[in-house]
Design a protein around this motif. Structure first.
Motif, PDB file in Angstrom:
ATOM      1  N   GLU A 287       0.846  -1.192   0.000  1.00 43.26           N
ATOM      2  CA  GLU A 287       0.000   0.000   0.000  1.00 43.26           C
ATOM      3  C   GLU A 287       0.880   1.240   0.000  1.00 43.26           C
ATOM      4  OE1 GLU A 287      -3.502  -0.487   2.848  1.00 43.26           O
ATOM      5  OE2 GLU A 287      -2.102  -2.027   3.594  1.00 43.26           O
ATOM      6  N   PHE A 288       0.331   2.356  -0.615  1.00 45.04           N
ATOM      7  CA  PHE A 288       1.085   3.579  -0.783  1.00 45.04           C
ATOM      8  C   PHE A 288       0.272   4.753  -0.217  1.00 45.04           C
ATOM      9  CE2 PHE A 288       1.985   0.617  -4.218  1.00 45.04           C
ATOM     10  CZ  PHE A 288       3.348   0.470  -4.111  1.00 45.04           C
ATOM     11  N   PHE A 289       1.002   5.718   0.397  1.00 48.57           N
ATOM     12  CA  PHE A 289       0.348   6.898   0.993  1.00 48.57           C
ATOM     13  C   PHE A 289       1.157   8.135   0.606  1.00 48.57           C
ATOM     14  CE2 PHE A 289      -1.018   3.398   3.602  1.00 48.57           C
ATOM     15  CZ  PHE A 289      -2.344   3.681   3.861  1.00 48.57           C
ATOM     16  N   GLY A 290       0.397   9.139   0.136  1.00 52.33           N
ATOM     17  CA  GLY A 290       1.004  10.392  -0.275  1.00 52.33           C
ATOM     18  C   GLY A 290       0.430  11.581   0.440  1.00 52.33           C
ATOM     19  N   ARG A 291       0.902  12.781   0.052  1.00 54.62           N
ATOM     20  CA  ARG A 291       0.462  14.017   0.691  1.00 54.62           C
ATOM     21  C   ARG A 291      -0.952  14.358   0.219  1.00 54.62           C
ATOM     22  NH1 ARG A 291       3.663  18.118   2.327  1.00 54.62           N
ATOM     23  NH2 ARG A 291       5.396  17.237   1.126  1.00 54.62           N
ATOM     24  N   SER A 292      -1.767  14.855   1.135  1.00 55.25           N
ATOM     25  CA  SER A 292      -3.118  15.285   0.791  1.00 55.25           C
ATOM     26  C   SER A 292      -3.034  16.581   0.007  1.00 55.25           C
ATOM     27  CB  SER A 292      -3.965  15.470   2.056  1.00 55.25           C
ATOM     28  OG  SER A 292      -5.214  16.019   1.731  1.00 55.25           O
ATOM     29  N   VAL A 293      -3.791  16.663  -1.085  1.00 54.70           N
ATOM     30  CA  VAL A 293      -3.787  17.874  -1.920  1.00 54.70           C
ATOM     31  C   VAL A 293      -4.434  19.037  -1.172  1.00 54.70           C
ATOM     32  CG1 VAL A 293      -4.553  18.848  -4.109  1.00 54.70           C
ATOM     33  CG2 VAL A 293      -3.802  16.459  -3.993  1.00 54.70           C
ATOM     34  N   SER A 294      -5.467  18.779  -0.380  1.00 51.81           N
ATOM     35  CA  SER A 294      -6.163  19.850   0.340  1.00 51.81           C
ATOM     36  C   SER A 294      -5.375  20.295   1.574  1.00 51.81           C
ATOM     37  CB  SER A 294      -7.550  19.375   0.768  1.00 51.81           C
ATOM     38  OG  SER A 294      -7.467  18.250   1.606  1.00 51.81           O
TER      39      SER A 294
END
Length: 373
Positions: free
Chosen positions: A366-373
């Protein structure tokens, strides 16, 4: 005398009419009217003589009152008439008899013994009243220092005046006794609190200075640390080799009981699993579930990755390689922090529980990135 009614008779002393039925004393002169139970009988000579002998008592004269005889003589000298018998009469033997019948009252009554209090029922005892001690006048100590406020002498060695509690030495008050009246003590200071505040301030300054001096990489590291994470779903999955029915897409289907297998026995060194994103992503973390399920202690379970490399390629085709070592089983997190990532490749180097009858498996990636908001 014959004009008096039948129910009355004349008084033997002053001839005033008196009732014969219920009157014992004459209203005009006070003579006693009843003898031997009858009002119409007069006492005989012997009874009167005995009464005179037994009751020869000097008439009592009230303080401030003049005798009647002296008043009569004064009136005669002034030339006035003698008062009528109805107004005042001379004291005679009958008056003496009357006075003998009265109860004499002594001028000074004897002291009676104190009355004994009547017994009472027991009651709930009340609280004892507090004993108040009267302050004794303190004798001035000869040769003692005078108080700077009231100027009264005190015993040598005293710190406060015993009369007004003023410090004997205002310049150097006793520290052990605390401040005196009117002197406000200082507020307590907690040094640990100030130390903690200083450390927090130093950390903030370090972060700000590091971001300014270090440039964009340092500022991005601070942003990545406090950024909100969101899940990033790959659009494609590929692998160097796969076992039958163990396709690469099973590593990203969201179920931990399905897995990707290399299809080779042993540690499968050099085999890889790759995921691609549809757009550049600020990748922060990767979660890996090694083995064929979350429970890797089963005897029939597959081998799990031990050491591997993560190769992250960004939008400029720059590869960011990191080396990792994980435990045998369980969900584990890896920190990546690559901006504008386009793909992630997991390259196997060694495995846990490698066996000729088992293959290396990965249940979930699984991958997690920065929230755009």
């Amino acid at each position: 005398m014959s004009d008096a009614p039948a129910s009355t008779r004349p008084c033997p002393d002053c001839a005033s009419p008196v009732r014969t039925t219920d009157q014992s004393f004459c209203d005009s002169c006070g003579a006693f009217l009843r003898w031997s139970g009858r009002s119409d009988e007069e006492p005989d000579a012997e009874s009167r003589a005995a009464a005179r002998t037994e009751a020869r008592v000097e008439p009592r004269v009230e303080p401030g009152a003049e005798p009647r005889q002296e008043r009569r003589e004064e009136q005669r000298e002034e030339g006035g008439a003698e008062p009528a018998p109805s107004q005042e009469r001379a004291t005679g033997p009958e008056d003496t008899v009357v006075r003998s019948l009265l109860v004499p009252v002594p001028e000074h009554e004897e002291d009676e013994p104190p009355a004994v209090a009547a017994p009472v029922l027991p009651a709930r005892p009340g609280a004892a009243a507090p004993t108040v001690r009267t302050p004794e006048a303190a004798a001035p100590a000869p040769g003692g220092p005078p108080c700077p406020a009231c100027a009264r002498p005190n015993a040598p060695g005293r710190r406060f005046c015993r009369f007004c509690a003023t410090p004997m030495d205002p310049e150097h008050p006793a520290a052990a006794d605390g401040p005196y009246a009117g002197q406000r003590p200082g507020l307590p200071r907690d040094r640990r609190r100030w130390i903690a505040r200083a450390l927090v301030a130093a950390g903030v300054v370090t972060v700000v200075v590091g971001g300014v001096v270090g440039g964009p990489p340092a500022a991005r590291a601070v942003q990545d640390h406090f950024a909100t994470r969101v899940a990033v779903l790959p659009v494609a999955w590929t692998a160097s080799h796969s076992a039958p029915k163990q396709a690469p897409v099973l590593a990203g289907d969201g179920y931990s009981n399905t897995w990707w297998g290399t299809g080779y026995a042993g540690d499968s060194a050099g085999q890889y699993l790759e995921a691609r994103f549809g757009e550049p992503t600020d990748l922060l973390n990767v979660l890996i579930t090694p083995g064929s399920s979350k429970t890797t202690t089963q005897s029939d379970g597959q081998a799990t990755p031990r050491t591997f490399d993560l190769v992250v390629t960004d939008s400029s085709d720059t590869a960011h390689v990191s080396h990792h070592t994980i435990n045998d089983g369980g969900v584990q997190r890896l920190d990546v922090r690559v901006r504008d990532a386009m793909s992630v490749r997991l390259v196997l180097r060694s495995a846990w529980r490698a066996d000729p009858r088992k293959q290396v498996a990965v249940a979930e990636l699984e991958f997690f990135g920065r929230s755009v908001s």
